[in-house]
Design a protein around this motif. Structure first.
Motif, mmCIF file in Angstrom:
data_model
loop_
_atom_site.group_PDB
_atom_site.id
_atom_site.type_symbol
_atom_site.label_atom_id
_atom_site.label_comp_id
_atom_site.label_asym_id
_atom_site.label_seq_id
_atom_site.Cartn_x
_atom_site.Cartn_y
_atom_site.Cartn_z
ATOM 1 N N ARG A 28 0.819 -1.210 0.000
ATOM 2 C CA ARG A 28 0.000 0.000 0.000
ATOM 3 C C ARG A 28 0.853 1.261 0.000
ATOM 4 O O ARG A 28 1.970 1.282 0.508
ATOM 5 N N ALA A 29 0.288 2.324 -0.551
ATOM 6 C CA ALA A 29 1.020 3.568 -0.778
ATOM 7 C C ALA A 29 0.800 4.563 0.347
ATOM 8 O O ALA A 29 -0.108 4.421 1.166
ATOM 9 N N ALA A 30 1.620 5.611 0.319
ATOM 10 C CA ALA A 30 1.514 6.660 1.333
ATOM 11 C C ALA A 30 0.697 7.845 0.854
ATOM 12 O O ALA A 30 0.165 8.600 1.673
ATOM 13 N N THR A 31 0.593 8.029 -0.485
ATOM 14 C CA THR A 31 -0.077 9.215 -1.009
ATOM 15 C C THR A 31 -1.022 8.856 -2.157
ATOM 16 O O THR A 31 -0.818 7.865 -2.863
ATOM 17 N N PRO A 32 -2.043 9.684 -2.396
ATOM 18 C CA PRO A 32 -2.914 9.475 -3.556
ATOM 19 C C PRO A 32 -2.153 9.562 -4.878
ATOM 20 O O PRO A 32 -2.485 8.858 -5.835
ATOM 21 N N GLU A 33 -1.129 10.421 -4.922
ATOM 22 C CA GLU A 33 -0.342 10.529 -6.151
ATOM 23 C C GLU A 33 0.319 9.205 -6.500
ATOM 24 O O GLU A 33 0.385 8.819 -7.679
ATOM 25 N N ALA A 34 0.814 8.491 -5.487
ATOM 26 C CA ALA A 34 1.451 7.194 -5.748
ATOM 27 C C ALA A 34 0.452 6.177 -6.267
ATOM 28 O O ALA A 34 0.782 5.329 -7.107
ATOM 29 N N VAL A 35 -0.786 6.257 -5.793
ATOM 30 C CA VAL A 35 -1.824 5.350 -6.279
ATOM 31 C C VAL A 35 -2.121 5.623 -7.754
ATOM 32 O O VAL A 35 -2.161 4.710 -8.579
ATOM 33 N N ALA A 36 -2.335 6.876 -8.092
ATOM 34 C CA ALA A 36 -2.619 7.225 -9.481
ATOM 35 C C ALA A 36 -1.453 6.862 -10.389
ATOM 36 O O ALA A 36 -1.653 6.416 -11.528
ATOM 37 N N GLU A 37 -0.238 7.046 -9.910
ATOM 38 C CA GLU A 37 0.950 6.688 -10.691
ATOM 39 C C GLU A 37 0.977 5.192 -10.973
ATOM 40 O O GLU A 37 1.266 4.765 -12.101
ATOM 41 N N ALA A 38 0.687 4.377 -9.967
ATOM 42 C CA ALA A 38 0.739 2.926 -10.136
ATOM 43 C C ALA A 38 -0.333 2.421 -11.090
ATOM 44 O O ALA A 38 -0.113 1.462 -11.841
ATOM 45 N N LEU A 39 -1.496 3.055 -11.073
ATOM 46 C CA LEU A 39 -2.634 2.585 -11.863
ATOM 47 C C LEU A 39 -2.795 3.327 -13.172
ATOM 48 O O LEU A 39 -3.682 2.999 -13.957
ATOM 49 N N LEU A 40 -1.977 4.351 -13.403
ATOM 50 C CA LEU A 40 -1.996 5.166 -14.610
ATOM 51 C C LEU A 40 -3.154 6.154 -14.606
ATOM 52 O O LEU A 40 -3.020 7.285 -15.046
ATOM 53 N N GLY A 41 -4.309 5.733 -14.125
ATOM 54 C CA GLY A 41 -5.454 6.623 -14.017
ATOM 55 C C GLY A 41 -6.526 5.987 -13.155
ATOM 56 O O GLY A 41 -6.609 4.760 -13.066
ATOM 57 N N LEU A 42 -7.334 6.814 -12.508
ATOM 58 C CA LEU A 42 -8.417 6.337 -11.656
ATOM 59 C C LEU A 42 -9.743 6.667 -12.321
ATOM 60 O O LEU A 42 -9.982 7.818 -12.711
ATOM 61 N N HIS A 43 -10.606 5.675 -12.464
ATOM 62 C CA HIS A 43 -11.916 5.935 -13.049
ATOM 63 C C HIS A 43 -12.665 6.956 -12.202
ATOM 64 O O HIS A 43 -12.769 6.817 -10.987
ATOM 65 N N ALA A 44 -13.223 7.969 -12.867
ATOM 66 C CA ALA A 44 -13.856 9.057 -12.130
ATOM 67 C C ALA A 44 -15.265 9.369 -12.612
ATOM 68 O O ALA A 44 -15.807 10.427 -12.308
ATOM 69 N N THR A 45 -15.876 8.471 -13.379
ATOM 70 C CA THR A 45 -17.255 8.698 -13.824
ATOM 71 C C THR A 45 -18.193 8.742 -12.626
ATOM 72 O O THR A 45 -19.057 9.613 -12.516
ATOM 73 N N ASP A 46 -18.047 7.772 -11.735
ATOM 74 C CA ASP A 46 -18.793 7.763 -10.483
ATOM 75 C C ASP A 46 -17.966 8.536 -9.460
ATOM 76 O O ASP A 46 -16.824 8.173 -9.183
ATOM 77 N N PRO A 47 -18.493 9.622 -8.891
ATOM 78 C CA PRO A 47 -17.686 10.467 -7.999
ATOM 79 C C PRO A 47 -17.024 9.704 -6.858
ATOM 80 O O PRO A 47 -15.894 10.013 -6.476
ATOM 81 N N ALA A 48 -17.717 8.708 -6.302
ATOM 82 C CA ALA A 48 -17.165 8.004 -5.144
ATOM 83 C C ALA A 48 -16.015 7.082 -5.508
ATOM 84 O O ALA A 48 -15.181 6.759 -4.653
ATOM 85 N N SER A 49 -15.950 6.625 -6.768
ATOM 86 C CA SER A 49 -14.948 5.625 -7.141
ATOM 87 C C SER A 49 -13.527 6.101 -6.897
ATOM 88 O O SER A 49 -12.664 5.327 -6.474
ATOM 89 N N VAL A 50 -13.257 7.373 -7.192
ATOM 90 C CA VAL A 50 -11.894 7.889 -7.008
ATOM 91 C C VAL A 50 -11.482 7.756 -5.548
ATOM 92 O O VAL A 50 -10.393 7.261 -5.234
ATOM 93 N N TYR A 51 -12.352 8.182 -4.647
ATOM 94 C CA TYR A 51 -12.030 8.126 -3.222
ATOM 95 C C TYR A 51 -11.870 6.688 -2.739
ATOM 96 O O TYR A 51 -10.949 6.372 -1.972
#
Length: 395
Positions: A28-51
């Motif tokens: 597990r990561a320490a920051t949201p930036e590290a999560v987005a970096e690992a996954l390339l992008g976070l689906h954001a169509t549904d507002p809750a999915s990003v969180y």
């Protein structure tokens, strides 16, 4: 250096998943930036999915940290891009995503809206440009504004169009949302903080920072390489589906990466040289992932982690996956939040899901409950399993 073509098994792919997608507890990561970096992008169509996607992968889940990245530091950028889907991507990757996919999506959105405005309201390109300028001026004055506030400042946006004329579901919406959506797709404005809780689908608009211009071919090659780093090995069809490119563009982009040929259960695939060595034996891990999470939506061919028999329960009729339960790289069930806040799970298989797995899944459900606290999420779409689990609360 040349590498012998080899078979990469489904077991190897699943073994890498927990670490590469930050789902195993030790990864597990320490920051949201590290999560987005690992996954390339976070689906954001549904507002809750990003969180929820970020929370599943952080050592210490934090709404405040994600909002910092999105709205204060702006190290994460929300874009309409791959497959005409909303994503949140790392800021340094935004120019690549813009040139490789978002630019074409924005052009289609503009053409479609301009055609409707011309045919129904007689409005031309000059009107479009003047109205865009008025929107930007309004946002500069306000700093941030809701769509309704912008329409008050720019009354032209209150014009109505006809949709599905003559049908029982005929509608006459204002053009506000579509017009602002085009400007957002072009990177001229962007979504700001939501109204209400982090799960709200209502939000403010803010001015956007321009992206550096990149040649489309270069950007596509860079995006293909980043996709393989996060999701490879993968087939050509996986890359084509995920990006929304044509087959020709997909092949050209892959040819410009360092990927080598590999055999997968689905057939011929592509792998980066770093992924050819067998992975270490992973420690067991469980995860509760939200609807449209990047991991289950990362590939066109899903048989290596998702039994096809579960599709009818976990997906809606448009191919959107709902909340899913994972054990050691496989989807084994689904989950839902009931109106009282309880997180309930249902296993779709008992095979390989023993006591250790059930305890780990229960621990993840408790972790997710703590993250939700008093927030309740209303799903943007409903899947059969999610409906069944929430209906059981009143049964």
């Amino acid at each position: 250096m040349t590498h012998a073509r080899r078979k990469i098994t489904a077991e190897e792919r699943r073994a890498r998943l927990g670490a590469r997608h930050l789902l195993a507890s030790a990864a597990r990561a320490a920051t949201p930036e590290a999560v987005a970096e690992a996954l390339l992008g976070l689906h954001a169509t549904d507002p809750a999915s990003v969180y929820l996607s970020v929370a599943a992968r952080l050592r210490t889940p934090s709404v405040t940290e994600l909002e910092r990245a999105l709205y204060e530091d702006r190290t994460l950028v929300r874009m309409l891009c791959m497959r005409r889907t909303m994503f949140v991507v790392p800021r340094e990757l935004a120019p690549v995503v813009d040139a490789s996919t978002a630019r074409a999506v924005a052009a289609r959105e503009r053409r479609n809206l301009a055609k409707v405005l011309h045919e129904q309201l007689g409005l031309d390109a000059g009107w479009f440009a003047r109205t865009e300028g008025a929107v930007l001026a309004a946002l500069e004055r306000r700093g941030e504004a809701t769509a309704a506030q912008i329409a008050d400042d720019v009354p032209e946006l209150k014009a109505q169009i006809v949709q599905s004329e003559g049908k029982p579901y005929e509608a006459r919406p204002r053009i506000t949302s579509r017009f602002l959506g085009v400007m957002a797709a072009e990177g001229r404005i962007r979504r700001g903080r939501p109204l209400g809780t982090w799960a709200s689908s209502q939000y403010r608009w803010i001015p956007a920072e321009p992206h550096p211009d990149l040649p489309a071919d270069e950007a596509k090659a860079r995006l293909a390489a980043r996709y393989l780093a996060a999701y490879g090995p993968a087939t050509t069809e996986d890359v084509k589906w995920w990006t929304g490119w044509t087959l020709t563009d997909t092949r050209k982009a892959l040819a410009r990466t360092d990927a080598v040929a590999a055999d997968l259960d689905e057939g011929a695939g592509h792998a980066l040289p770093a992924h050819l060595e067998p992975p270490a034996e992973p420690k067991p891990w469980a995860a509760l992932l939200p609807a449209l999470d990047p991991t289950p939506m990362g590939w066109r061919s899903r048989d290596w982690y998702l039994d096809a028999a579960y599709t009818s329960q976990l997906f809606d009729t448009n191919g959107n996956i709902g909340p899913s339960v994972w054990w050691n790289g496989r989807v084994v069930g689904g989950w839902a939040q009931r109106p009282d806040g309880e997180i309930v799970t249902e296993l779709l298989t008992r095979q390989g899901v023993g006591r250790e797995a059930r305890e780990a899944i229960a621990a993840e459900a408790a972790r997710l409950t703590a993250f939700f606290a008093d927030v309740r999420v209303k799903p943007s779409f409903r899947t059969p399993l999610e409906r069944r689990l929430t209906a059981a609360a009143s049964g």
